[in-house]
Enzyme design. Structure first.
Site, PDB file in Angstrom:
ATOM      1  CB  CYS A   1      48.576 106.673 -13.502  1.00  0.00           C
ATOM      2  SG  CYS A   1      47.094 105.319 -13.580  1.00  0.00           S
ATOM      3  CB  THR A   2      43.233 108.664 -12.391  1.00  0.00           C
ATOM      4  OG1 THR A   2      42.977 107.866 -13.350  1.00  0.00           O
ATOM      5  CG2 THR A   2      43.239 110.149 -13.041  1.00  0.00           C
TER       6      THR A   2
ATOM      7  CB  SER B   1      41.646 102.849 -18.541  1.00  0.00           C
ATOM      8  OG  SER B   1      42.481 102.874 -17.391  1.00  0.00           O
TER       9      SER B   1
ATOM     10  CD  GLU C   1      41.174  98.807 -12.317  1.00  0.00           C
ATOM     11  OE1 GLU C   1      40.481  97.951 -12.163  1.00  0.00           O
ATOM     12  OE2 GLU C   1      41.158 100.047 -12.834  1.00  0.00           O
TER      13      GLU C   1
ATOM     14  CB  CYS D   1      42.396 107.924 -18.755  1.00  0.00           C
ATOM     15  SG  CYS D   1      43.521 106.853 -19.170  1.00  0.00           S
ATOM     16  CG  ASN D   2      47.368 110.849 -15.860  1.00  0.00           C
ATOM     17  OD1 ASN D   2      48.218 111.961 -16.022  1.00  0.00           O
ATOM     18  ND2 ASN D   2      46.790 110.653 -15.024  1.00  0.00           N
ATOM     19  CB  THR D   3      47.125 106.333 -20.964  1.00  0.00           C
ATOM     20  OG1 THR D   3      48.074 105.760 -20.142  1.00  0.00           O
ATOM     21  CG2 THR D   3      47.441 105.732 -22.253  1.00  0.00           C
TER      22      THR D   3
ATOM     23  CE1 TYR E   1      40.902 101.924 -22.070  1.00  0.00           C
ATOM     24  CE2 TYR E   1      41.111 104.182 -22.657  1.00  0.00           C
ATOM     25  CZ  TYR E   1      40.385 103.153 -22.319  1.00  0.00           C
ATOM     26  OH  TYR E   1      39.175 103.015 -22.774  1.00  0.00           O
ATOM     27  N   GLY E   2      47.649 101.933 -20.544  1.00  0.00           N
ATOM     28  CA  GLY E   2      48.895 102.465 -20.741  1.00  0.00           C
ATOM     29  C   GLY E   2      49.880 101.753 -21.603  1.00  0.00           C
TER      30      GLY E   2
END
Length: 269
Positions: free
Chosen positions: A184-185, A11, A152, A73-75, A42-43
């Protein structure tokens, strides 16, 4: 053997932690990375929206001729991996299975914490994967929605990050966990801060390394490894917004400059 690129997408910037491990384990492979920086995170998105975004990213990477794809991406993995594997005729792997496997083997007291976005935690994807390996393990999930924007913004090692981590992690500390999955990455960039808050007493599980190993296994089984083993791979980066910012913060993830970067209109895909 196949010298085409590996596609990696996230994401935003977080997938660079996975890319870094891939380049370590598979240094001769070429990589095309897409970061959906216009739509991060995205979460907090609906399942349907995450699936739509994931398929757009996959369509874009396939248009670049990639031979395999890592959903870093985990989500997106939690919401879309099985659907993507059924839809596309190309090897696609995610990051959750590798993280779950590592956590199951790491825990000693069988109490594991998982931190991630709201989408990842609500999906209970880690719980499902860990229980496939050992259903005696108790999993305690905690959504940490502010961690992604903190990373971010480049604030991973600031007082803001530390205060946020203290608030998020106090419940997990009280639950007697001995291992914590960074689900989460983006979160490996907070490893120093999280370790400080936890006083180094809890093992941190970073799924990125195991994901890279899984990728190598998939490429080997499908006879897709790069034949130019004596040459280093090349890396091409695409984002959906603000490439300059991606390059500036991304170098903290990779410990090197990001130069070959281009903006793409992902909605077309």
């Amino acid at each position: 053997m196949n010298n085409n690129s590996i596609g990696v997408f996230d994401s935003g910037l977080g997938g660079l932690t996975v890319l870094k491990e891939i380049t370590s384990i598979l240094p001769s492979e070429n990589i095309v990375y897409f970061g959906d920086t216009a739509r991060v995170p995205y979460g907090s998105r609906s399942k349907e929206t995450v699936i739509k975004y994931t398929f757009q990213a996959i369509n874009f990477l396939i248009s670049k001729g990639v031979k395999a794809i890592v959903i870093a991406c985990n989500t997106a993995t939690a919401r879309s991996l099985e659907l993507a594997q059924a839809k596309y005729d190309i090897p696609i792997i995610g990051v959750i299975e590798a993280g779950a496997r590592t956590a199951a083997y790491t825990t000693k007291n069988k109490v594991v914490g998982v931190i991630g976005t709201e989408g990842t935690i609500n999906s209970k994807a880690y719980e499902g994967e860990i229980h496939k390996l050992d259903d005696r393990i108790t999993i305690i999930g905690k959504a940490c929605p502010l961690f992604v924007p903190i990373v971010e913004e480049g604030w991973a090692n600031t007082e803001v990050a530390e205060l946020t981590a203290k608030k998020y992690l106090e419940e997990l500390q009280a639950s007697n966990i001995d291992s914590l999955v960074l689900g989460c990455t983006h979160y490996p960039l907070l490893k120093k801060t999280i370790n400080k808050v936890l006083e180094g007493k809890i093992s941190l599980v970073n799924p990125a390394r195991e994901t890279a190993k899984d990728l190598k296994d998939v490429l080997t089984k499908n006879n897709l490894l790069n034949t130019n083993a004596d040459k280093g791979g090349y890396y091409k980066y695409y984002v959906s917004d603000i490439p300059e910012r991606f390059a500036s913060i991304g170098k903290e993830f990779l410990n090197r400059e990001i130069t070959d970067i281009e903006q793409v209109e992902i909605q077309k895909y």
